[in-house]
Design a protein around this motif. Structure first.
Motif, PDB file in Angstrom:
ATOM      1  N   GLU A 195       2.334  25.673  -0.484  1.00 58.44           N
ATOM      2  CA  GLU A 195       3.477  26.469  -0.719  1.00 58.44           C
ATOM      3  C   GLU A 195       3.051  27.649  -1.878  1.00 58.44           C
ATOM      4  O   GLU A 195       1.815  27.382  -2.485  1.00 58.44           O
ATOM      5  CB  GLU A 195       4.518  25.821  -1.615  1.00 58.44           C
ATOM      6  N   ASN A 196       3.737  28.648  -2.238  1.00 58.32           N
ATOM      7  CA  ASN A 196       3.347  29.468  -3.319  1.00 58.32           C
ATOM      8  C   ASN A 196       3.306  28.876  -4.494  1.00 58.32           C
ATOM      9  O   ASN A 196       3.844  27.871  -4.897  1.00 58.32           O
ATOM     10  CB  ASN A 196       4.552  30.447  -3.442  1.00 58.32           C
ATOM     11  N   SER A 198       3.401  31.728   3.100  1.00 52.16           N
ATOM     12  CA  SER A 198       3.219  31.874   1.622  1.00 52.16           C
ATOM     13  C   SER A 198       2.545  33.262   1.521  1.00 52.16           C
ATOM     14  O   SER A 198       1.914  33.811   2.465  1.00 52.16           O
ATOM     15  CB  SER A 198       2.258  30.681   1.004  1.00 52.16           C
ATOM     16  N   ALA A 199       2.386  33.616   0.003  1.00 48.80           N
ATOM     17  CA  ALA A 199       1.674  34.921  -0.170  1.00 48.80           C
ATOM     18  C   ALA A 199       0.108  34.845   0.367  1.00 48.80           C
ATOM     19  O   ALA A 199      -0.213  35.610   0.830  1.00 48.80           O
ATOM     20  CB  ALA A 199       1.602  35.087  -1.823  1.00 48.80           C
ATOM     21  N   VAL A 258       4.174  40.890  -3.296  1.00 46.38           N
ATOM     22  CA  VAL A 258       5.110  39.589  -3.912  1.00 46.38           C
ATOM     23  C   VAL A 258       5.918  39.793  -5.005  1.00 46.38           C
ATOM     24  O   VAL A 258       5.517  40.305  -6.035  1.00 46.38           O
ATOM     25  CB  VAL A 258       4.171  38.742  -4.105  1.00 46.38           C
ATOM     26  N   THR A 292       8.179  37.738  -7.709  1.00 49.65           N
ATOM     27  CA  THR A 292       8.518  36.578  -8.477  1.00 49.65           C
ATOM     28  C   THR A 292       9.600  36.588  -9.305  1.00 49.65           C
ATOM     29  O   THR A 292       9.619  37.575 -10.116  1.00 49.65           O
ATOM     30  CB  THR A 292       7.202  35.852  -8.827  1.00 49.65           C
ATOM     31  N   GLU A 301      10.228  33.348  -5.070  1.00 48.71           N
ATOM     32  CA  GLU A 301       9.103  34.104  -4.458  1.00 48.71           C
ATOM     33  C   GLU A 301       9.170  34.657  -3.106  1.00 48.71           C
ATOM     34  O   GLU A 301       9.459  34.144  -2.351  1.00 48.71           O
ATOM     35  CB  GLU A 301       7.808  33.089  -4.795  1.00 48.71           C
ATOM     36  N   VAL A 347       7.814  37.251  -0.141  1.00 46.83           N
ATOM     37  CA  VAL A 347       6.453  37.569   0.257  1.00 46.83           C
ATOM     38  C   VAL A 347       6.803  38.807   1.603  1.00 46.83           C
ATOM     39  O   VAL A 347       7.456  38.496   2.578  1.00 46.83           O
ATOM     40  CB  VAL A 347       5.607  36.630   0.833  1.00 46.83           C
TER      41      VAL A 347
END
Lengths: 505, 505
Positions: free
Chosen positions: A235-236, A384-385, A397, A399, A420, A422
């Motif tokens: 994950e991020n 995820s990023a 991105v 956050t 977060e 993306v």
């Protein structure tokens, strides 16, 4: 259609024990949640459907996995919030909650549910054969309870379409000496009444994080060891950081970026040697580093498998053989490794049920959610990023790492709260998102819809959340992402800087 | 642009008390949440911004309305779940929670927040003048504290653009005798420490429902009187029914479909005569039947008003005069009556802030959420079924009135859980939705996005919710609505009946 070429049931090479095998339109192997979703839908459309299950109807989730885990987590959260240090009483209460939630591992209600929906339930373990032209047999054995001890042959069915929903089993990581020390699989941990004095959790994925928080909440000295530099490593980064903060706050000794190289017994306990030269000790090791798809029932059929040992399927969940999809064999749930969650299995089962009743289509797992029910919970969806960049996207991105919102103020909450987002820089489409915070498994659903619907961050930044709901945490990140996308497009700097306000001189 | 035609500051017809009036690009009258949203955004873009507030910066919400209400509701929910009958102790604790949440009605933190964002704060009550060519003056008085007692003139500002964000005040319903009995406005109820022995709540909207549940939770004999046949009468019927069930479960005597015709004092208490011939009694009447927009500061300007006494605005929130929008006067929040919620004011303030910094646009309140924080909470968005039909839509409605889902099972929850989706039959677009259930203010956010984004129910039925999250309650209703739309289009019967499965003979 899926089984137009199925042969008539005459080609059995070994006679069934009870005369000519019965024929079913659909045979589901594995009585987990996928069978509970697909079976009744197919039966409602007039198909004959049988489900074969050698263990409990309902599968892992209600008896050994999600449900007891969530029951223990809820009890653990309640215990922590109570401020009580009477861990014995709280543990006993948690076990009662778990027993209630798992119905004492009595699956009769679920079995009745299948039958009431018109689905035949066959108790036993299936081994499956397939004819070259499609369709095939399933031999059902009972008594042995495992492929290694096949038991007594109790039934033979001829199927026209096969749905493999055999799930997965806990897998032990390759650590020297693990066979010689006290270990638990997650299934064992979630069915044992024993509360160890201390616990070594091997693996910082969803299961490891959840169970570490459970045990630590009840006063168990808990150490979690994860090879990746962060918890929930796919994950991020904000997710792993927030969960580490939450677990540390619960008393878990979180060790990331280290790998257990060897396990050895030491008195009544276990020593894990880590590759940074340190050692951690505990009464027992909880193996939470992975599961393996259960392929035993089709092991002779030569279906394609993935590198991870799952059945390879196409986007309609048709099993592949020699790279080509079979029209009469589907695989859904953990056994295909695509979305190893109860809700993933259920989604795939809905897609397959549509195909069974004459509406074939591809599944779209773009927004498939990934939840972790620690406190506060995690919801992630899409890419995820890093994953988006690896997939070739130019991403922005946004956050936000604050739980500061009206609801937090009212609830006096000061724990983790992260968002977060993306976003594809070119299109403005939300590719993925992760959130951590109170009720995040609820308010994150909006992001699942957004990723699945390939929605634009311009729209997301316009969505109003009620005051004071936790979802208000999404706005700053959505506006930030929108402004970044606009800036990339050159139509405006973030904050409106490129276009001068009319008022200023 | 909004103020290109603003005159130079020379046309004041009465000299300011301290020399030539200061000029500000933007004057916000009313220091509530709209000012906290729009002010800093305009200031960040380089505009000079002043906010005039005669009472507390932050407005009603943090001190007299949403925030103390939610703090009391949370305390009430906790008290009920504890099972304790020590109402005195729980009440004292709730008051402490309320005091914490409202910072003891100290607005210095909020005032500092405005100033830190570059916004000038002027303490006092404004009365506004406008020049024919645009722009105008604001005279600020202090000491009196109300328009009837204007107090001392302390400041005069010349504004180029005016943002009216003066909010609303509780309004009493037209019931004979109310002036002669003990009453509370919601503001008074939420600032008093007194816990009456019994309470008569007049009005079954959000405020009435929330406060009835608060008081009943602490052992107050509570009667709620609502003229409409249901609570929350403008919402789908399933909402009012579920909330009535929740309130009744908390001990509230819910009287719907009756109107209070007369109030009279009786000893230390109050008798309300109802138009069905019955009477209800209580120590005090809580007036929760409505609020009125605060227009005092512009009462001489001849702006258009709505039938409900709010300032009429266009979709850019420009105030109308003689039916035409003014380019230099906006009204946001309760004073325009469009979306009388804190989050509505904040949304409108974001739209106006965009205009102020050179990005004029229309607001879109299609999905504006309406939340009620009873236990379990309510979230509604878009059109009700009746509202959609009145607007000329041919609708399909999918309802689900069960809280039966994995999460309910794990939490042993058996209270209300309803989902109602209102879908345009022709397009499949979600027009509105209402949900009631645990965390509904969180998981309902997905429906806000869907309504705002005019999303198709085909997409909604494909969205996967994590197991076991409350959002799983949405799937059955989404699939039902999708199948109804498909059936209307004639492409398939619900359940796949129109197209025969290939398997059946």
């Amino acid at each position: 259609m899926t089984t137009e070429t199925a042969p008539s049931p005459t080609s059995s090479d070994s006679p069934p024990p009870h005369g000519e095998p019965r024929v079913v339109d659909v045979l589901v192997v594995g009585g987990g949640s996928a069978s509970e979703t697909a079976g009744p839908r197919a039966a409602a459309a007039g198909l004959s459907v049988a489900v074969v299950e050698g263990s409990l109807v309902g599968g892992e989730c209600p008896f050994w996995a999600c449900v007891p885990s969530k029951a223990m987590l809820l009890a653990a959260h309640g215990h922590r919030r109570s401020g009580s240090d009477d861990h014995d009483a709280a543990w006993a209460w948690a076990l009662r909650r778990r027993t209630d939630a798992t119905a004492g591992r009595d699956d009769s209600g679920k079995a009745d549910g299948l039958r009431a929906a018109g689905v035949e339930l066959v108790r036993g373990w299936a081994s499956v054969e397939r004819d070259d032209a499609g369709g095939g047999l399933a031999r059902v054995r009972r008594g042995g309870g495992s492929p290694d001890d096949p038991g007594e042959l109790v039934d033979v069915l001829r199927w026209r379409t096969l749905v493999l929903a055999t799930g997965s089993a806990p897998a032990a990581p390759p650590v020297d000496g693990l066979d010689d020390v006290a270990t638990w699989t997650s299934d064992e941990a979630l069915s044992s009444d024993h509360r160890p004095a201390s616990l070594l959790v091997l693996g910082g994925g969803a299961v490891g994080c959840e169970l570490a928080q459970v045990y630590a909440s009840f006063g168990v000295r808990t150490t979690l060891v994860e090879t990746a530099p962060r918890l929930l490593a796919s994950e991020n980064p904000s997710v792993g950081d927030a969960v580490a903060q939450a677990l540390t706050g619960t008393g878990v000794d979180v060790r990331t970026g280290v790998t257990a190289s060897r396990a050895r017994a030491d008195g009544d306990g276990v020593v894990l040697e880590l590759d940074d030269g340190s050692e951690v000790t505990g009464e027992r090791v909880l193996l939470a580093s992975g599961r393996r798809p259960r392929l035993e029932c089709v092991q002779t059929l030569g279906f394609d498998t993935t590198g991870a040992g799952a059945l390879a399927v196409d986007d309609r969940y048709r099993v592949l053989a020699d790279g080509r999809p079979l029209d009469d064999v589907y695989a859904v749930g953990d056994v295909n490794g695509r979305a190893p969650y109860t809700h993933g299995a259920n989604y795939q089962a809905r897609v397959v049920a549509d195909a069974l009743v004459g509406r074939p289509r591809e599944g779209d797992e773009t927004g498939m959610p990934r939840a972790v029910y620690v406190d506060p919970p995690v919801l992630a969806t899409g890419l995820s990023a890093d994953g988006a960049r690896e997939a070739g996207h130019d991403v922005v991105v946004a956050t936000q790492a604050s739980s500061d919102t009206g609801r937090a103020h009212v609830e006096r909450y000061d724990g983790p709260g992260t968002v977060e987002l993306v976003v594809d820089a070119a299109s403005g489409v939300l590719l993925g998102a992760s959130v951590v915070g109170p009720e995040a498994d609820s308010w994150g659903g909006e992001l699942v819809l957004a990723v699945r619907g390939r929605l634009d961050v311009e729209l997301l930044a316009e969505v109003v959340h009620p005051f004071p709901a936790w979802g208000e945490l999404l706005l700053p990140a959505a506006e930030d992402a929108r402004d970044q996308v606009r800036a990339r497009r050159g139509d405006e700097q973030p904050g409106g800087g490129a276009e001068q306000p009319a008022h200023t001189a």
